[in-house]
Design an enzyme around this catalytic site. Structure first.
Site, PDB file in Angstrom:
ATOM      1  N   THR A 131     -21.634 -98.100  26.909  1.00  0.00           N
ATOM      2  CA  THR A 131     -22.105 -96.918  26.164  1.00  0.00           C
ATOM      3  C   THR A 131     -22.468 -97.303  24.726  1.00  0.00           C
ATOM      4  O   THR A 131     -23.454 -98.000  24.522  1.00  0.00           O
ATOM      5  CB  THR A 131     -21.100 -95.762  26.250  1.00  0.00           C
ATOM      6  OG1 THR A 131     -19.896 -96.092  25.575  1.00  0.00           O
ATOM      7  CG2 THR A 131     -20.805 -95.401  27.695  1.00  0.00           C
ATOM      8  N   SER A 132     -21.716 -96.885  23.736  1.00  0.00           N
ATOM      9  CA  SER A 132     -22.115 -97.157  22.352  1.00  0.00           C
ATOM     10  C   SER A 132     -20.982 -97.777  21.551  1.00  0.00           C
ATOM     11  O   SER A 132     -19.804 -97.513  21.802  1.00  0.00           O
ATOM     12  CB  SER A 132     -22.556 -95.853  21.661  1.00  0.00           C
ATOM     13  OG  SER A 132     -23.720 -95.336  22.268  1.00  0.00           O
ATOM     14  N   ALA A 149     -16.743 -98.182  27.677  1.00  0.00           N
ATOM     15  CA  ALA A 149     -17.059 -97.003  26.866  1.00  0.00           C
ATOM     16  C   ALA A 149     -17.029 -97.336  25.366  1.00  0.00           C
ATOM     17  O   ALA A 149     -16.812 -98.478  24.955  1.00  0.00           O
ATOM     18  CB  ALA A 149     -16.106 -95.863  27.203  1.00  0.00           C
ATOM     19  N   HIS A 150     -17.224 -96.325  24.566  1.00  0.00           N
ATOM     20  CA  HIS A 150     -17.407 -96.464  23.120  1.00  0.00           C
ATOM     21  C   HIS A 150     -16.219 -97.144  22.436  1.00  0.00           C
ATOM     22  O   HIS A 150     -15.064 -96.987  22.814  1.00  0.00           O
ATOM     23  CB  HIS A 150     -17.617 -95.076  22.496  1.00  0.00           C
ATOM     24  CG  HIS A 150     -16.402 -94.192  22.635  1.00  0.00           C
ATOM     25  ND1 HIS A 150     -15.377 -94.179  21.730  1.00  0.00           N
ATOM     26  CD2 HIS A 150     -16.070 -93.300  23.605  1.00  0.00           C
ATOM     27  CE1 HIS A 150     -14.450 -93.323  22.105  1.00  0.00           C
ATOM     28  NE2 HIS A 150     -14.849 -92.764  23.247  1.00  0.00           N
ATOM     29  N   ASP A 151     -16.538 -97.931  21.422  1.00  0.00           N
ATOM     30  CA  ASP A 151     -15.547 -98.526  20.514  1.00  0.00           C
ATOM     31  C   ASP A 151     -14.574 -99.481  21.198  1.00  0.00           C
ATOM     32  O   ASP A 151     -13.485 -99.733  20.672  1.00  0.00           O
ATOM     33  CB  ASP A 151     -14.761 -97.427  19.781  1.00  0.00           C
ATOM     34  CG  ASP A 151     -15.672 -96.528  18.965  1.00  0.00           C
ATOM     35  OD1 ASP A 151     -16.371 -97.055  18.090  1.00  0.00           O
ATOM     36  OD2 ASP A 151     -15.715 -95.306  19.235  1.00  0.00           O
TER      37      ASP A 151
END
Length: 228
Positions: A131-132, A149-151
């Site tokens: 994702t980001s 997923a993020h982070d």
């Protein structure tokens, strides 16, 4: 003596097992698109094995690692479809020392959103998602239907088996292995959930707490595996 490929560009996929055979079809498609963009006449593609038992697999020529590393060509790319992360590290070191360039591979059905850092040699199989704002280390394997997923921060030589669910704010150390359908609970900003270096998360495990380095966990919720 190795024959110089007509195009001067070669790619070797190290490994000839099941995962390598799954990766090769989308590797060939990825390389075909890359060749068009770079205006290469063609790319010679090989399976690479220490001691090949056959001259070809699924219509792709198989050559020895020494032959691949000493082959004379304009540019030489590689990736490593070997499950054992330590072996992967050894292969990478030998290839880079010989002047070959790591080439990340992404299936057409994989998705990578914005503001991610993905180091060299990653393999993203079909229906994987990053994702980001994730940071992923060298020679990462994301098998089919897995996501990051993020982070999240993923170390070097980490392996995700099929359908791994790695939720946001997770830290995974180098050489960790995450088994099929494992679920990793989301951490918090400033307090990520951490899976240590060399840890193994068993198939179907649900990780809700930190996992120490070099520890195997199983079950729901995940707990250390104790040999009977």
């Amino acid at each position: 003596m190795a024959v110089k490929p007509p195009s001067g560009v070669v790619f070797g996929l190290l490994g000839t097992g099941g995962f390598a055979r799954e990766v090769m079809p989308f590797a060939r498609a990825f390389l075909s698109n890359l060749a068009r963009g770079e205006k290469w006449p063609s790319v010679e593609v090989y399976f690479v094995d220490k001691t090949p038992k056959t001259s070809s697999i699924n219509g792709v020529a198989t050559i020895g690692e020494d032959e691949f590393l000493t082959m004379e060509c304009g540019r030489k790319f590689f990736n490593i479809a070997v499950a054992d992360s330590k072996a992967r590290e050894g292969h990478a070191g030998r290839c880079v020392k010989a002047g070959a360039e790591p080439l990340g591979l992404r299936a057409a059905e994989s998705i990578v959103y914005d503001h991610n850092e993905i180091a060299e040699g990653a393999i993203l199989c079909a229906n994987t998602i990053v994702t980001s704002n994730a940071k992923i280390g060298k020679y990462f394997h994301a098998n089919i239907y897995s996501y990051v997923a993020h982070d999240c921060v993923i170390g070097d030589y980490v392996t995700f088996a099929p359908r791994v669910h790695c939720n946001g704010n997770v830290r995974i150390g180098d050489h960790a292995y995450i088994g099929t359908s494992a679920i990793i609970k989301q951490g918090r900003e400033g307090k990520p959930l951490t899976i240590g270096e060399g840890a193994v998360v068993g198939m179907g495990a649900v990780v809700t707490k930190d996992v120490p380095p070099f520890t195997t966990v199983i079950g729901n919720p995940a707990r250390p595996f104790e040999k009977s």
